[in-house]
Enzyme design. Sequence first.
Site, PDB file in Angstrom:
ATOM      1  N   ASP A  34       0.870  -1.520   0.432  1.00 50.06           N
ATOM      2  CA  ASP A  34      -0.112  -0.421   0.031  1.00 50.06           C
ATOM      3  C   ASP A  34       0.560   1.757   0.154  1.00 50.06           C
ATOM      4  O   ASP A  34       0.758   2.286  -0.250  1.00 50.06           O
ATOM      5  CB  ASP A  34      -0.547   0.421   0.970  1.00 50.06           C
ATOM      6  CG  ASP A  34      -1.789  -1.550   1.213  1.00 50.06           C
ATOM      7  OD1 ASP A  34      -1.666  -1.886   0.030  1.00 50.06           O
ATOM      8  OD2 ASP A  34      -2.844  -0.708   2.392  1.00 50.06           O
ATOM      9  N   ALA A  35       1.737   1.073   0.910  1.00 46.20           N
ATOM     10  CA  ALA A  35       2.473   2.407   0.345  1.00 46.20           C
ATOM     11  C   ALA A  35       3.473   2.978  -0.513  1.00 46.20           C
ATOM     12  O   ALA A  35       3.327   4.148  -0.637  1.00 46.20           O
ATOM     13  CB  ALA A  35       3.628   2.776   1.868  1.00 46.20           C
ATOM     14  N   ASP A  38       0.661   4.188  -2.921  1.00 45.19           N
ATOM     15  CA  ASP A  38       0.381   5.152  -2.940  1.00 45.19           C
ATOM     16  C   ASP A  38       1.276   6.451  -2.607  1.00 45.19           C
ATOM     17  O   ASP A  38       1.529   7.439  -3.392  1.00 45.19           O
ATOM     18  CB  ASP A  38       0.385   5.626  -0.927  1.00 45.19           C
ATOM     19  CG  ASP A  38      -1.019   4.374   0.340  1.00 45.19           C
ATOM     20  OD1 ASP A  38      -1.814   4.712  -0.629  1.00 45.19           O
ATOM     21  OD2 ASP A  38      -0.541   4.759   1.447  1.00 45.19           O
ATOM     22  N   GLU A 117     -12.387   7.725  12.325  1.00 40.25           N
ATOM     23  CA  GLU A 117     -12.643   5.952  12.178  1.00 40.25           C
ATOM     24  C   GLU A 117     -11.512   4.906  12.565  1.00 40.25           C
ATOM     25  O   GLU A 117     -11.041   6.112  11.452  1.00 40.25           O
ATOM     26  CB  GLU A 117     -14.294   5.872  11.394  1.00 40.25           C
ATOM     27  CG  GLU A 117     -15.193   6.925  12.375  1.00 40.25           C
ATOM     28  CD  GLU A 117     -15.859   6.783  10.440  1.00 40.25           C
ATOM     29  OE1 GLU A 117     -16.215   6.346   9.206  1.00 40.25           O
ATOM     30  OE2 GLU A 117     -17.158   7.384  10.801  1.00 40.25           O
ATOM     31  N   LYS A 119      -9.382   2.885  10.238  1.00 45.03           N
ATOM     32  CA  LYS A 119      -9.168   2.280   9.160  1.00 45.03           C
ATOM     33  C   LYS A 119      -9.399   1.032   8.891  1.00 45.03           C
ATOM     34  O   LYS A 119      -8.113   0.659   8.991  1.00 45.03           O
ATOM     35  CB  LYS A 119      -8.471   3.579   8.544  1.00 45.03           C
ATOM     36  CG  LYS A 119      -8.150   2.985   6.685  1.00 45.03           C
ATOM     37  CD  LYS A 119      -7.679   3.927   6.013  1.00 45.03           C
ATOM     38  CE  LYS A 119      -8.003   3.888   4.407  1.00 45.03           C
ATOM     39  NZ  LYS A 119      -7.857   2.354   4.576  1.00 45.03           N
ATOM     40  N   ASP A 121      -8.172  -2.298   7.146  1.00 44.00           N
ATOM     41  CA  ASP A 121      -8.759  -2.011   5.057  1.00 44.00           C
ATOM     42  C   ASP A 121      -9.373  -3.772   4.725  1.00 44.00           C
ATOM     43  O   ASP A 121      -8.337  -5.111   5.465  1.00 44.00           O
ATOM     44  CB  ASP A 121      -6.970  -3.262   5.424  1.00 44.00           C
ATOM     45  CG  ASP A 121      -6.343  -2.558   3.778  1.00 44.00           C
ATOM     46  OD1 ASP A 121      -7.234  -2.515   3.168  1.00 44.00           O
ATOM     47  OD2 ASP A 121      -5.604  -3.102   3.445  1.00 44.00           O
ATOM     48  N   TYR A 244     -19.709   3.024   8.070  1.00 44.24           N
ATOM     49  CA  TYR A 244     -19.531   4.452   8.013  1.00 44.24           C
ATOM     50  C   TYR A 244     -19.565   5.336   7.179  1.00 44.24           C
ATOM     51  O   TYR A 244     -19.484   6.082   7.326  1.00 44.24           O
ATOM     52  CB  TYR A 244     -18.242   3.728   8.493  1.00 44.24           C
ATOM     53  CG  TYR A 244     -17.355   3.275   6.833  1.00 44.24           C
ATOM     54  CD1 TYR A 244     -17.601   4.274   5.638  1.00 44.24           C
ATOM     55  CD2 TYR A 244     -16.836   2.327   6.976  1.00 44.24           C
ATOM     56  CE1 TYR A 244     -16.902   3.484   4.577  1.00 44.24           C
ATOM     57  CE2 TYR A 244     -16.258   1.354   6.182  1.00 44.24           C
ATOM     58  CZ  TYR A 244     -15.814   3.062   4.664  1.00 44.24           C
ATOM     59  OH  TYR A 244     -15.502   1.863   3.809  1.00 44.24           O
ATOM     60  N   LYS A 331      -2.998   7.988   7.907  1.00 46.42           N
ATOM     61  CA  LYS A 331      -2.254   5.921   7.770  1.00 46.42           C
ATOM     62  C   LYS A 331      -0.713   5.559   8.639  1.00 46.42           C
ATOM     63  O   LYS A 331      -0.084   7.603   9.349  1.00 46.42           O
ATOM     64  CB  LYS A 331      -0.993   5.650   6.730  1.00 46.42           C
ATOM     65  CG  LYS A 331      -1.808   5.994   5.294  1.00 46.42           C
ATOM     66  CD  LYS A 331      -3.028   4.570   5.509  1.00 46.42           C
ATOM     67  CE  LYS A 331      -3.682   4.061   3.949  1.00 46.42           C
ATOM     68  NZ  LYS A 331      -2.660   3.380   3.332  1.00 46.42           N
ATOM     69  N   CYS A 425      22.037 -30.438  -3.438  1.00 49.46           N
ATOM     70  CA  CYS A 425      20.350 -29.833  -3.620  1.00 49.46           C
ATOM     71  C   CYS A 425      20.296 -31.040  -2.646  1.00 49.46           C
ATOM     72  O   CYS A 425      19.699 -31.729  -2.504  1.00 49.46           O
ATOM     73  CB  CYS A 425      19.847 -30.102  -5.117  1.00 49.46           C
ATOM     74  SG  CYS A 425      18.578 -29.728  -5.577  1.00 49.46           S
ATOM     75  N   CYS A 428      17.713 -32.955  -4.411  1.00 50.92           N
ATOM     76  CA  CYS A 428      17.968 -34.386  -5.569  1.00 50.92           C
ATOM     77  C   CYS A 428      19.729 -34.537  -5.332  1.00 50.92           C
ATOM     78  O   CYS A 428      19.492 -36.142  -5.507  1.00 50.92           O
ATOM     79  CB  CYS A 428      18.243 -34.475  -7.517  1.00 50.92           C
ATOM     80  SG  CYS A 428      19.427 -32.643  -7.879  1.00 50.92           S
ATOM     81  N   CYS A 443      22.033 -25.770  -8.208  1.00 52.85           N
ATOM     82  CA  CYS A 443      21.649 -27.043  -7.913  1.00 52.85           C
ATOM     83  C   CYS A 443      22.394 -27.608  -9.370  1.00 52.85           C
ATOM     84  O   CYS A 443      22.480 -26.800 -10.200  1.00 52.85           O
ATOM     85  CB  CYS A 443      20.654 -27.617  -8.055  1.00 52.85           C
ATOM     86  SG  CYS A 443      20.576 -29.382  -8.711  1.00 52.85           S
ATOM     87  N   CYS A 449      17.021 -32.849 -11.570  1.00 58.12           N
ATOM     88  CA  CYS A 449      16.709 -32.812 -10.606  1.00 58.12           C
ATOM     89  C   CYS A 449      14.954 -32.463 -10.471  1.00 58.12           C
ATOM     90  O   CYS A 449      14.534 -31.641 -11.704  1.00 58.12           O
ATOM     91  CB  CYS A 449      17.069 -31.413 -10.070  1.00 58.12           C
ATOM     92  SG  CYS A 449      16.479 -30.213  -8.465  1.00 58.12           S
TER      93      CYS A 449
HETATM   94  S1  IVH Z   1     -14.986   6.518   3.532  1.00 58.29           S
HETATM   95  C1  IVH Z   1     -15.307   9.082   0.480  1.00 58.29           C
HETATM   96  N1  IVH Z   1     -14.661   5.692   5.885  1.00 58.29           N
HETATM   97  O1  IVH Z   1     -11.006   2.726   3.265  1.00 58.29           O
HETATM   98  C2  IVH Z   1     -15.383   8.816   1.285  1.00 58.29           C
HETATM   99  N2  IVH Z   1     -13.472   4.768   4.782  1.00 58.29           N
HETATM  100  O2  IVH Z   1      -9.003   4.390   1.167  1.00 58.29           O
HETATM  101  C3  IVH Z   1     -14.618   7.206   1.205  1.00 58.29           C
HETATM  102  N3  IVH Z   1     -11.817   2.426   4.923  1.00 58.29           N
HETATM  103  O3  IVH Z   1     -12.393   2.816  -0.083  1.00 58.29           O
HETATM  104  C4  IVH Z   1     -14.911   6.754   2.445  1.00 58.29           C
HETATM  105  N4  IVH Z   1     -12.421   2.256   6.681  1.00 58.29           N
HETATM  106  O4  IVH Z   1     -12.818   0.861   1.646  1.00 58.29           O
HETATM  107  C5  IVH Z   1     -14.314   5.589   5.237  1.00 58.29           C
HETATM  108  N5  IVH Z   1     -14.280   4.607   8.175  1.00 58.29           N
HETATM  109  C6  IVH Z   1     -13.998   4.250   7.005  1.00 58.29           C
HETATM  110  C7  IVH Z   1     -13.736   3.427   6.295  1.00 58.29           C
HETATM  111  C8  IVH Z   1     -13.164   3.660   5.372  1.00 58.29           C
HETATM  112  C9  IVH Z   1     -12.247   1.994   5.715  1.00 58.29           C
HETATM  113  C10 IVH Z   1     -11.811   1.985   3.471  1.00 58.29           C
HETATM  114  C11 IVH Z   1     -13.011   1.745   2.184  1.00 58.29           C
HETATM  115  C12 IVH Z   1     -12.829   2.966   1.577  1.00 58.29           C
HETATM  116  C13 IVH Z   1     -10.964   2.752   1.532  1.00 58.29           C
HETATM  117  C14 IVH Z   1     -10.651   4.677   1.287  1.00 58.29           C
END
Ligand code: IVH
Length: 695
Positions: A34-35, A38, A117, A119, A121, A244, A331, A425, A428, A443, A449
Amino acid sequence: MTEAEAAAELARLAAEIARHDAAYHQRDAPEISDAEYDALVRRNRELEALFPALIREDSPSQRVGAGAVEGFSAFSHGVPMLSLDNAFSPEDFVEFCARIRRFLALPEDEPMAIVGEPKIDGLSVNLLYENGRFTRGGTRGDGAVGEDITANLRTLSDLPLRLKAPFPARIEIRGEVFMTRADFLAYRAAQEAALAERERRRDAGEKLGPAVSVPVNPRNAAAGSLRQLDAAITAQRPLKLFAYAMGEASEPPAETHHGWLETLRGWGFSVNPLSSVFNAAEAAEFQARMASERPALAYEIDGVVYKLDRLDWQARLGFVGRAPRWAIAWKFPAEQATTTLLRIDIQVGRTGALTPRAVMEPVMVGGVSVAHATLHNEDEIARKDVRPGDRVVLQRAGDVIPQIVSVVDADRPGRGAAFVFPNLCPACGSHAVRVGDDVVRRCTGGLICPAQTVERLKHFCSRRALDIEGMGDERLALMHERGWVVSPADLFRLGARRAELSALEGWGETSVTKLLAAVEARRRPALERFIFALGIRRIGEANAKLLARHYGDVAQWRERMRAARIIGSEAREELGSIQGIGPTIAEELVDFFAEPKNLAALDDLLAEVTPENAQVIEGGPFAGKTLVFTGSLSTMTRDEAQARAEQLGAKTSKSVSKKTDFVVVGEDAGSKAAKATELGVRVLSEAEFRELAGM
Ligand code: IVH
């Protein structure tokens, strides 16, 4: 950076991000962390900020995720499902708040309530309720259209099929489907057991049943479970849902986000109990609290989502590109964990490379349960001095492949001896060697092998090797799986399996007859093809030709390669004297022939096939002549051309003189070509040389 450079990079980023979107959203098989993802998105955004005129229609900033896959019908979202911008530091968050204040022209002292909230994954879903009943639900897909997974969603116990009144006539509710850590670990263990059972069946030749996949992380497990074509399978998976967000709504169900979460609770949804509302200035505190609670949570989180509480302000702020201005995902930094190294396994790759793999007490790192890490090669083990029994620090710096960073207790008393890398190896028992300055130990039992056989067999049959028509990769893999073809010689004994082959699904008499005929047609291959087909490392077509021309027949070659084992021997000198065969190539050859198992397989093969001797031409246009090559040749290397000339009885020289008989000129030939004309020496083009050399 010039505009052209920026445009090129933006094009590259668009393609690359699209590829990763597809890997993540459609195949549930991310290739980068993810990093890293991003970072690509951030780079794209930075460039677009600098060069707004260059924003592409297919830019990742203009779209979300990837389109729907086949198998489900399309689900169009009433209001697009967007993604979130990321923050990685307190400064990023402060800038997020400042941007909101600027956009809304809020005075400094105007309080700004924020909801935080955790987050999770997992997989975001959109749930449509009409007149209080759950009617349809879909995945995010590309943000506009996802997959209709209504039947699967109905199996979730957290999903209310009816809302408790009062409710709007039509409303889309968004949330995250996920697996808890404990559920994930249990599910993964079950999948691993199923996989082991399947492998046992394969070995025993029993019926296999459907493929089994082992999920790498809870997100992967949730996504795979939710995208089953058979809802009965989804029903068996331990999936949870937190609601959410809101999409399309016929009437606004609240005035604030926290009020909306309350409404969701009232309707019967699970809402994350850690969600709370506070003043913007308190967000950093909330972030720190979530980071410290993170290890104890039942589920994996990778950050906190912050949303502006007032929905009227959210509406005014709207969206930029694919993300709302009123929300941000802050994050957590890359995670490390400590665990015990149980042992170091050595795996043998398809090319014979021995790769050490650390086997550890499973531990959660950065959202994934990790039990294995690569140690790359034996030098790396020595450098880190990792030993079984050590406590080690593991890191998934967002990396897909976890790494061992260091040993924690290297000074402990009674620590075992340093790890000794095997020189046999494990697959084998053949010798495993390091050639030249290669860091990888390999090997040498290429022909026998089991870890390498399928690849070797594919190579053996390939067009430029023995060219056995109809012996495709899949057929070979199947015949290998059945144990019919284990070594190249077995190919030539397939005639005895005619009945078994014809009984294979989709094969039939005609295709078996054709295949067997194709094999028969290759019992007398050219020596150079035969040598190339053996798949000895570094012996490509050109080197195989050099060897074939030098040694002439297979028995002679085999004998001289065996004799060349002894450094300083006449045979070794001879091998080294062949133009184009350097010391590393010589070593590879000698290693191959030093392995008795290879010799046995070679002799077994030679009982079936008889390579044609390479012809040595006597007399002819080049006998006794002196040749000079200059410029670069396009159809062969200079070494090959020289070897051919020498084989035809010519001498080759580097400089042109009156004694020179021919100058062969390739492309970009320089002064030597000019000198030849000056001295009246005959000049040959590459094509003319080939013609005269009978190539
Ligand atoms: S709000 C426009 N709330 O994060 C608002 N997303 O990077 C869109 N996610 O696709 C999402 N927890 O899969 C929201 N409390 C939360 C979340 C959340 C996890 C995920 C979700 C979204 C992704 C965005």
